[in-house]
Write a protein that holds these residues in place. Structure first.
Motif, PDB file in Angstrom:
ATOM      1  N   ASN A   1      25.930  28.377  28.623  1.00 49.97           N
ATOM      2  CA  ASN A   1      24.789  27.711  28.007  1.00 49.97           C
ATOM      3  C   ASN A   1      24.782  27.981  26.502  1.00 49.97           C
ATOM      4  O   ASN A   1      23.868  28.599  25.966  1.00 49.97           O
ATOM      5  N   ILE A   2      25.851  27.502  25.826  1.00 47.77           N
ATOM      6  CA  ILE A   2      25.961  27.688  24.383  1.00 47.77           C
ATOM      7  C   ILE A   2      26.286  26.339  23.753  1.00 47.77           C
ATOM      8  O   ILE A   2      26.550  25.355  24.440  1.00 47.77           O
TER       9      ILE A   2
ATOM     10  N   ILE B   1      38.848  15.623  32.474  1.00 48.65           N
ATOM     11  CA  ILE B   1      37.445  15.238  32.476  1.00 48.65           C
ATOM     12  C   ILE B   1      36.599  16.303  31.797  1.00 48.65           C
ATOM     13  O   ILE B   1      37.019  17.452  31.643  1.00 48.65           O
ATOM     14  N   LEU B   2      35.419  15.895  31.382  1.00 48.96           N
ATOM     15  CA  LEU B   2      34.435  16.848  30.871  1.00 48.96           C
ATOM     16  C   LEU B   2      33.704  17.420  32.080  1.00 48.96           C
ATOM     17  O   LEU B   2      33.056  16.677  32.819  1.00 48.96           O
ATOM     18  N   PRO B   3      33.794  18.716  32.321  1.00 48.74           N
ATOM     19  CA  PRO B   3      33.237  19.301  33.551  1.00 48.74           C
ATOM     20  C   PRO B   3      31.746  19.026  33.707  1.00 48.74           C
ATOM     21  O   PRO B   3      30.985  19.049  32.730  1.00 48.74           O
ATOM     22  N   ASP B   4      31.347  18.763  34.927  1.00 42.27           N
ATOM     23  CA  ASP B   4      29.945  18.483  35.241  1.00 42.27           C
ATOM     24  C   ASP B   4      29.245  19.802  35.537  1.00 42.27           C
ATOM     25  O   ASP B   4      28.912  20.119  36.681  1.00 42.27           O
ATOM     26  N   VAL B   5      29.019  20.573  34.473  1.00 45.25           N
ATOM     27  CA  VAL B   5      28.539  21.949  34.632  1.00 45.25           C
ATOM     28  C   VAL B   5      27.283  22.219  33.802  1.00 45.25           C
ATOM     29  O   VAL B   5      27.032  23.358  33.405  1.00 45.25           O
ATOM     30  N   PHE B   6      26.487  21.180  33.554  1.00 47.53           N
ATOM     31  CA  PHE B   6      25.351  21.339  32.651  1.00 47.53           C
ATOM     32  C   PHE B   6      24.019  21.412  33.396  1.00 47.53           C
ATOM     33  O   PHE B   6      22.967  21.187  32.791  1.00 47.53           O
ATOM     34  N   LEU B   7      24.067  21.722  34.670  1.00 48.44           N
ATOM     35  CA  LEU B   7      22.855  21.746  35.476  1.00 48.44           C
ATOM     36  C   LEU B   7      21.837  22.741  34.930  1.00 48.44           C
ATOM     37  O   LEU B   7      20.634  22.470  34.886  1.00 48.44           O
TER      38      LEU B   7
ATOM     39  N   THR C   1      24.848  15.691  34.653  1.00 46.35           N
ATOM     40  CA  THR C   1      24.056  16.915  34.516  1.00 46.35           C
ATOM     41  C   THR C   1      23.651  17.165  33.071  1.00 46.35           C
ATOM     42  O   THR C   1      22.818  18.036  32.809  1.00 46.35           O
ATOM     43  N   LEU C   2      24.220  16.391  32.130  1.00 44.87           N
ATOM     44  CA  LEU C   2      23.776  16.499  30.736  1.00 44.87           C
ATOM     45  C   LEU C   2      22.288  16.186  30.597  1.00 44.87           C
ATOM     46  O   LEU C   2      21.654  16.610  29.631  1.00 44.87           O
ATOM     47  N   ILE C   3      21.745  15.454  31.559  1.00 42.60           N
ATOM     48  CA  ILE C   3      20.340  15.080  31.495  1.00 42.60           C
ATOM     49  C   ILE C   3      19.432  16.294  31.549  1.00 42.60           C
ATOM     50  O   ILE C   3      18.254  16.235  31.168  1.00 42.60           O
TER      51      ILE C   3
END
Length: 403
Positions: A45-46, A58-64, A86-88
């Motif tokens: 989370n930075i 791909i850009l990892p879907d790790v922004f939950l 998950t960017l949302i």
């Protein structure tokens, strides 16, 4: 706040995993290197600046759980696939730049629900389909150019773009404030903890990279897509807009009269469309409008007589067969006869003066040998004098890089 800056070096190889051992890291900048391979799926989370590398996949879907993410710049890499939804969850994100990759997806309308998003750059990817830009209340800069978007603007509701609809006072060049991302307080400020990112946008007809984005900068660039239909009158609600580029599409019908409401507008590009009708003369009342381009359309009637129009380049109106009034803009200014003192100063180039002097010496001097001898001495002297004068008058070019 702890930040790690490894930007603008010659680092190669895969993403440096040892970075995760830095527990309190809040900003990571790996921009302008030669890193390759995939971006690891363990992003923290930075705030990340990974611009201008060779990352692929791909850009990892790790922004939950990345609620504190303020900015993400992965532009000019080789990423593909879709933007992770998950960017949302990044409710505080202000800056998102994915320019110059291979993302292939529909318009990410869900980004419109991100309340803090100020800058959205989707330029030069493979995004497609109709636009669905709803929300975006705080958006100040949007660039979706050089994609494969299509459809009409009927679904556009520019009245919801609150930030662009607000009149702003343009800051003078000596009192400029930039968008900067402070992790501690996350406000626009100039302090030791502030950090900024760059964008590249067509600025007054030229691809321009801004190392920092001014807080009073507002721009829309939808160029080089396949949009068609009428440009909606509601675009005139964006009274804070400074740059508008709709070129390279298939827009038809008339130029909206409401554009004359954009009193902060500095640059307007509607070229390479299928627009018809007359150019609204009220656009000449926009005092900040310094650059405009209407070329390659089906416009007709007179070019407005206002100063803002008459100061444009002739090419700004070309390829509109029924448009008239180009004579005053395209005609060449006649060359005035120089005054006598100007003739003395610039009558002949230095080399021609020397040659003529030699000829005179040969023709009228006491002899050919004497003329050549004096001419040789004069050439040597004049050459040294000319080079010394050139060195003294040569302009100094100083290039500074702003941070």
């Amino acid at each position: 706040m702890l930040e790690l800056r490894l930007d603008s070096n010659s680092f190669r190889g895969s993403f440096p995993h040892w970075i995760w051992e830095i527990r309190s890291l809040e900003i990571l900048d790996l921009s302008n290197n030669s890193y390759n391979g995939s971006i690891p799926p363990c992003l923290r989370n930075i705030t990340y600046f990974l611009r201008n590398n060779n990352f692929s996949g791909i850009l990892p879907d790790v922004f939950l759980n990345a609620t504190g993410l303020r900015a993400l710049d992965v532009s000019r890499n080789r990423l593909e696939g879709k933007l992770p939804k998950t960017l949302i969850n990044c409710m505080y994100m202000e800056f998102l730049n994915v320019e110059g990759n291979k993302f292939k997806d529909k318009f990410p309308a869900w980004l419109g629900s991100m309340p803090s998003l100020n800058v959205l750059i989707l330029r030069s990817n493979q995004f497609y389909g109709p636009p669905r830009p709803l929300g975006f209340q705080n958006l100040k800069v949007i660039d979706v150019s050089h994609n494969d978007f299509t459809g009409t603007f009927q679904a556009f509701n520019f009245s919801s773009w609150f930030r662009m609809s607000q009149m702003t006072t343009l800051n003078p060049e000596n009192d400029v404030i930039y968008m900067e991302y402070s992790i501690a307080s996350f406000t626009f400020q100039n302090d030791m903890n502030a950090y900024s990112s760059s964008v590249e946008i067509v600025h007054k007809g030229v691809d321009t990279e801004f190392e920092k984005v001014r807080t009073d900068y507002t721009a829309i660039d939808f160029s080089r897509n396949r949009f068609y239909g009428k440009i909606p009158e509601s675009i005139g609600l964006l009274k804070g807009l400074r740059f508008l580029n709709l070129s390279g599409n298939a827009f038809t019908s008339n130029i909206p009269q409401s554009l004359a409401n954009l009193t902060n507008l500095e640059a307007l590009d509607l070229s390479h469309n299928q627009l018809s009708g007359q150019i609204p003369p009220d656009l000449g009342e926009l005092s900040f409008l310094s650059t405009m381009n209407f070329a390659h359309n089906n416009l007709e009637g007179p070019i407005p007589r206002g100063t803002q129009f008459q100061s444009q380049n002739c090419s700004s109106f070309m390829d509109n067969p029924k448009l008239y009034g180009l004579d005053d803009i395209c005609r060449k200014t006649p060359v005035q006869n120089p005054r006598p003192q100007e003739l003395e100063e610039v009558s002949e180039p230095e080399e021609e003066q020397v040659i003529n002097w030699i000829a005179a010496g040969i023709a009228y001097g006491p002899g050919v040998f004497f003329g050549l001898l004096i001419g040789h001495i004069f050439i040597s002297y004049k050459h040294k004098w000319f080079m010394e004068r050139f060195r003294r008058n040569k302009p100094r070019v100083v290039i500074r890089s702003a941070r």
